[in-house]
Design a protein around this motif. Structure first.
Motif, PDB file in Angstrom:
ATOM      1  N   ARG A 158      54.150  -0.638  20.417  1.00  0.00           N
ATOM      2  CA  ARG A 158      53.841  -1.687  21.392  1.00  0.00           C
ATOM      3  C   ARG A 158      52.663  -1.257  22.245  1.00  0.00           C
ATOM      4  O   ARG A 158      52.616  -0.131  22.737  1.00  0.00           O
ATOM      5  CB  ARG A 158      55.050  -1.947  22.292  1.00  0.00           C
ATOM      6  CG  ARG A 158      56.237  -2.606  21.570  1.00  0.00           C
ATOM      7  CD  ARG A 158      57.408  -2.741  22.502  1.00  0.00           C
ATOM      8  NE  ARG A 158      57.906  -1.434  22.922  1.00  0.00           N
ATOM      9  CZ  ARG A 158      58.756  -1.245  23.922  1.00  0.00           C
ATOM     10  NH1 ARG A 158      59.178  -2.273  24.626  1.00  0.00           N
ATOM     11  NH2 ARG A 158      59.177  -0.039  24.226  1.00  0.00           N
ATOM     12  N   THR A 159      51.724  -2.156  22.397  1.00  0.00           N
ATOM     13  CA  THR A 159      50.564  -1.900  23.234  1.00  0.00           C
ATOM     14  C   THR A 159      50.366  -3.054  24.204  1.00  0.00           C
ATOM     15  O   THR A 159      50.735  -4.201  23.906  1.00  0.00           O
ATOM     16  CB  THR A 159      49.293  -1.728  22.387  1.00  0.00           C
ATOM     17  OG1 THR A 159      49.087  -2.896  21.591  1.00  0.00           O
ATOM     18  CG2 THR A 159      49.396  -0.506  21.481  1.00  0.00           C
ATOM     19  N   TYR A 160      49.788  -2.725  25.346  1.00  0.00           N
ATOM     20  CA  TYR A 160      49.549  -3.705  26.398  1.00  0.00           C
ATOM     21  C   TYR A 160      48.164  -3.464  26.966  1.00  0.00           C
ATOM     22  O   TYR A 160      47.718  -2.327  27.052  1.00  0.00           O
ATOM     23  CB  TYR A 160      50.594  -3.566  27.504  1.00  0.00           C
ATOM     24  CG  TYR A 160      52.018  -3.650  27.017  1.00  0.00           C
ATOM     25  CD1 TYR A 160      52.686  -2.501  26.573  1.00  0.00           C
ATOM     26  CD2 TYR A 160      52.708  -4.861  26.978  1.00  0.00           C
ATOM     27  CE1 TYR A 160      53.985  -2.561  26.096  1.00  0.00           C
ATOM     28  CE2 TYR A 160      54.014  -4.925  26.520  1.00  0.00           C
ATOM     29  CZ  TYR A 160      54.645  -3.779  26.078  1.00  0.00           C
ATOM     30  OH  TYR A 160      55.927  -3.848  25.620  1.00  0.00           O
ATOM     31  N   TYR A 161      47.510  -4.564  27.380  1.00  0.00           N
ATOM     32  CA  TYR A 161      46.165  -4.465  27.910  1.00  0.00           C
ATOM     33  C   TYR A 161      45.998  -5.355  29.133  1.00  0.00           C
ATOM     34  O   TYR A 161      46.588  -6.432  29.225  1.00  0.00           O
ATOM     35  CB  TYR A 161      45.139  -4.906  26.858  1.00  0.00           C
ATOM     36  CG  TYR A 161      45.141  -4.065  25.605  1.00  0.00           C
ATOM     37  CD1 TYR A 161      45.921  -4.402  24.507  1.00  0.00           C
ATOM     38  CD2 TYR A 161      44.375  -2.894  25.537  1.00  0.00           C
ATOM     39  CE1 TYR A 161      45.936  -3.618  23.369  1.00  0.00           C
ATOM     40  CE2 TYR A 161      44.373  -2.106  24.401  1.00  0.00           C
ATOM     41  CZ  TYR A 161      45.161  -2.476  23.328  1.00  0.00           C
ATOM     42  OH  TYR A 161      45.168  -1.685  22.196  1.00  0.00           O
ATOM     43  N   ALA A 162      45.152  -4.902  30.038  1.00  0.00           N
ATOM     44  CA  ALA A 162      44.714  -5.781  31.123  1.00  0.00           C
ATOM     45  C   ALA A 162      43.852  -6.885  30.521  1.00  0.00           C
ATOM     46  O   ALA A 162      43.151  -6.679  29.529  1.00  0.00           O
ATOM     47  CB  ALA A 162      43.908  -4.978  32.138  1.00  0.00           C
TER      48      ALA A 162
END
Length: 120
Positions: free
Chosen positions: A57-61
């Motif tokens: 899982r990855t998250y970005y602004a």
């Protein structure tokens, strides 16, 4: 306790690319969510991206989505931030950080930071 050391910062022209690395000194690197933050002069530190301990899982602004890619190599105890299509507003000190094992927040461990400067 986790020691984090960032590298890969530098000066680049707008539209260019850089890859930041963060090496972690721990035998249980795969248990840590890893995050990248940045702080520009005169501004508060802001979240850039994070990756789960498995890498699934990855998250970005929103400001970096589609341009930056976070990844990790658990065999090398290293997390990366590939930054493409850089803009002058990406200029900041970039920090690697980690919470306690198998947690997402708060971020308890921080690196010393690496400077990224994007010229127009």
């Amino acid at each position: 306790q986790v020691q984090l050391v960032e590298s890969g910062g530098g000066l680049v022209q707008a539209g260019g690319s850089l890859r930041l690395s963060c090496a972690a000194s721990t035998r249980t690197f795969s248990a840590y969510t890893m995050g990248w933050f940045r702080q520009a002069p005169g501004k508060e530190r802001e979240f850039v991206s994070r990756i789960s301990w498995s890498g699934g899982r990855t998250y970005y602004a929103d400001s970096v989505k589609g341009r930056f890619t976070i990844s990790r190599d658990n065999a090398k105890n290293t997390v990366y931030l590939q930054m493409n299509s850089l803009k002058p507003e990406d200029t900041a000190v970039y920090y690697c950080a980690a919470p306690r094992p198998y947690s997402d927040t708060p971020y308890n461990f921080w690196g010393q930071g690496t400077q990224v400067t994007v010229s127009s």
